[in-house]
Enzyme design. Sequence first.
Site, PDB file in Angstrom:
ATOM      1  N   ARG A   2       1.598  -1.233   0.052  1.00 15.40           N
ATOM      2  CA  ARG A   2      -0.404  -0.055   0.091  1.00 15.40           C
ATOM      3  C   ARG A   2       0.710   1.130   0.199  1.00 15.40           C
ATOM      4  NH1 ARG A   2      -4.932  -2.221  -1.003  1.00 15.40           N
ATOM      5  NH2 ARG A   2      -5.084  -4.693   0.247  1.00 15.40           N
ATOM      6  N   GLY A  48     -13.875  -7.125  -0.865  1.00 13.84           N
ATOM      7  CA  GLY A  48     -13.451  -5.813  -0.379  1.00 13.84           C
ATOM      8  C   GLY A  48     -11.299  -6.191  -0.302  1.00 13.84           C
ATOM      9  N   CYS A  49     -11.256  -5.602   0.382  1.00 17.27           N
ATOM     10  CA  CYS A  49      -9.126  -6.476   0.441  1.00 17.27           C
ATOM     11  C   CYS A  49      -9.351  -7.735   1.016  1.00 17.27           C
ATOM     12  CB  CYS A  49      -8.292  -5.326   0.927  1.00 17.27           C
ATOM     13  SG  CYS A  49      -6.580  -5.417   1.252  1.00 17.27           S
ATOM     14  N   PHE A  50      -8.360  -8.389  -0.416  1.00 14.82           N
ATOM     15  CA  PHE A  50      -8.657  -9.910   0.132  1.00 14.82           C
ATOM     16  C   PHE A  50      -7.686 -10.299   1.550  1.00 14.82           C
ATOM     17  CE2 PHE A  50      -5.190  -9.478  -3.574  1.00 14.82           C
ATOM     18  CZ  PHE A  50      -4.562  -9.242  -3.525  1.00 14.82           C
TER      19      PHE A  50
END
Length: 224
Positions: A2, A48-50
């Site tokens: 990120r 969403g975010c895995f």
Amino acid sequence: MRSALYAASVLALVATSACADQTPRALPAPVVDEHSTAATETAVLAGGCFWGVQGVFEHVKGVTQVVSGYAGGNVKDPDYETVSAGGTGNAESVRVTFDPRQVSYGRVLQIFFSVAHDPTELNRQGPDEGPNYRSDVFAQNAEQLKIARAYVDQLTKAHAFAEPIVTRLDTYTNFYPAEAYHQDYLIHNPDSMYIQMNDLPKIANLKRIYPGFYSDKPVMVAAR
């Protein structure tokens, strides 16, 4: 990883974001479910975010493997940067391999809708925004699609959520495993602020709400 800008957005949104996984409740068990005698089955889900969705299902009894990846798109072998940039049609997803004799497909969906993500958020989950973070069920076959449709209808009629369910129900076409550094990310990075704020509460809620399906030892993609 990120970006710094992404991390800043997480910090800015965390104070105002009221994610459903922070205050989840038990959902009714699916009325329509499978009665499989097979030893192995797979489910492909986007929520969403895995990192967090993988982390939840790695703690579900009867699950033998959970792989983070990309599904539902029109680009072959996509990578994280391409998917994040948009335009591929892919969603961050997980492929859950499970023993349906221990945990049925309907029960997998029950956990998915209640503690793994918020099915009322359109093209986002918490601080993550975009179609690649959408809520989506990629049915592997006609039976899975029937069960998923029936369960969404059941939850809708029961007014299980204050807002409408926006989860897409799509036919499975492809799944591409994500890069190695994304696999078991929650387990390897428990001190990450993102993980602590967004994902660890999901596992705590799984244990609290569905103790019969909770396994303390996670099933990892790669042995530590």
